[in-house]
Design an enzyme around this catalytic site. Structure first.
Site, PDB file in Angstrom:
ATOM      1  N   TYR A   1      -3.167  -1.021   9.933  1.00  0.00           N
ATOM      2  CA  TYR A   1      -2.937  -1.402   8.252  1.00  0.00           C
ATOM      3  C   TYR A   1      -1.386  -0.991   7.790  1.00  0.00           C
ATOM      4  O   TYR A   1      -0.888  -1.606   7.067  1.00  0.00           O
ATOM      5  CB  TYR A   1      -4.231  -0.683   7.524  1.00  0.00           C
ATOM      6  CG  TYR A   1      -4.163  -1.006   6.178  1.00  0.00           C
ATOM      7  CD1 TYR A   1      -4.683  -2.046   5.596  1.00  0.00           C
ATOM      8  CD2 TYR A   1      -3.619   0.090   5.299  1.00  0.00           C
ATOM      9  CE1 TYR A   1      -4.747  -2.082   4.356  1.00  0.00           C
ATOM     10  CE2 TYR A   1      -3.751  -0.024   3.816  1.00  0.00           C
ATOM     11  CZ  TYR A   1      -4.269  -1.143   3.497  1.00  0.00           C
ATOM     12  OH  TYR A   1      -4.167  -1.551   2.015  1.00  0.00           O
TER      13      TYR A   1
ATOM     14  N   ALA B   1       1.188  -0.338   9.527  1.00  0.00           N
ATOM     15  CA  ALA B   1       2.316  -1.310  10.174  1.00  0.00           C
ATOM     16  C   ALA B   1       2.399  -2.646   9.336  1.00  0.00           C
ATOM     17  O   ALA B   1       3.324  -2.860   8.956  1.00  0.00           O
ATOM     18  CB  ALA B   1       2.112  -1.594  11.612  1.00  0.00           C
TER      19      ALA B   1
ATOM     20  N   SER C   1       0.921  -1.129   0.190  1.00  0.00           N
ATOM     21  CA  SER C   1       0.124   0.027   0.045  1.00  0.00           C
ATOM     22  C   SER C   1       0.803   1.183  -0.122  1.00  0.00           C
ATOM     23  O   SER C   1       1.928   1.271   0.679  1.00  0.00           O
ATOM     24  CB  SER C   1      -0.981   0.099   1.048  1.00  0.00           C
ATOM     25  OG  SER C   1      -1.538   1.313   1.367  1.00  0.00           O
TER      26      SER C   1
ATOM     27  N   ILE D   1      -7.035   3.465  -5.535  1.00  0.00           N
ATOM     28  CA  ILE D   1      -7.788   2.586  -6.583  1.00  0.00           C
ATOM     29  C   ILE D   1      -8.953   2.807  -6.531  1.00  0.00           C
ATOM     30  O   ILE D   1      -9.543   2.244  -5.427  1.00  0.00           O
ATOM     31  CB  ILE D   1      -7.025   1.323  -6.787  1.00  0.00           C
ATOM     32  CG1 ILE D   1      -5.484   1.438  -6.782  1.00  0.00           C
ATOM     33  CG2 ILE D   1      -7.515   0.441  -7.903  1.00  0.00           C
ATOM     34  CD1 ILE D   1      -4.900   2.141  -7.814  1.00  0.00           C
TER      35      ILE D   1
END
Length: 234
Positions: free
Chosen positions: A137, A139, A124, A170
């Site tokens: 998230y 981490a 990400s 996205i």
């Protein structure tokens, strides 16, 4: 033609990757909590090693040794850090990080046996920039990037490349759901206005990057983090 396994292949980015690899001539199997539109679709929870091993074994029996793995299964989460329970922290890390561990470990014997393999981890862009209210998230996805680099060094001598693609914004159901919940710091249109290429990303953009990284043309590329984000993170 290679046998490819795409986790999270039932929807969103994972589904686009599966379709692209199939169109490129690969035999593609998907692994998800839901069935995909692909002929070889397997139900499994990436946090459950027994389910993963069973699914990988079924893919091997049906299509032959797995040569390509795309770890696209993931789940996001939004919570102020001080409001996070350790259980919720673990839930996010189990899917986004431990799932990559289980699936990669399960397919590596096939790749080592062939002296050829391609692994692409979908991380990400938040791991590059940080993101408020998503510490669990971020981490997990940051750890995926680090794991990618370590595995690339370890398995390069076996003919296996390992790279990561951290998507930017996205246009998926997950993104639109986050927009509805006012988790993006604005609307998708606001994001587009702040993106150098002036559009939101499409799942097909990520699929194109993956298609390249699993190709023979990318055989000298490993341990890399290829951002696909319209220039938001450079």
């Amino acid at each position: 033609m290679r046998t490819a396994l795409v986790t999270g292949g039932a929807s969103g980015i994972g589904a686009a990757i599966a379709l692209r690899l199939a169109s490129d001539g690969h035999q593609v199997a998907t692994l998800d909590l839901a069935h995909s539109a692909m002929p070889h679709s397997y139900l499994a929870d990436v946090t459950d090693r027994e389910q993963i091993d069973a699914a990988v074994g079924a893919v091997h029996d049906a299509l032959g040794p797995i040569g390509i793995l795309v770890n696209a299964a993931g789940v996001d989460g939004f919570k102020r850090f001080m409001d996070l329970t350790f259980q919720r922290w673990n839930d996010i890390i189990n899917v986004n990080l431990h799932g990559v561990f289980h699936c990669t470990q399960a397919v590596l014997p096939d790749m080592i046996g062939q002296k050829w393999g391609r692994i692409v981890n979908i991380s990400s862009s938040s791991a590059q920039s940080g993101q408020p209210f998503m510490s669990h998230y971020v981490a997990a996805k940051s750890a995926v990037n680090g794991l990618t680099k370590s595995l690339a060094l370890e398995y390069g001598p076996d003919g296996i490349t390992v790279n990561a693609v951290p998507p930017g914004f996205i246009d998926t159901p997950m993104l639109r759901k986050s927009e509805e919940r006012h988790r993006l710091g604005g609307t998708v249109e606001d994001i587009i206005a702040r993106t150098p290429v002036r559009r939101v990303g499409r799942p097909e953009d990520i699929a194109a990057a993956c298609a390249f990284l699993v190709s023979e043309d990318a055989g000298y590329i490993t341990g890399q983090i290829l951002g696909v984000n319209g220039g938001r993170n450079t």
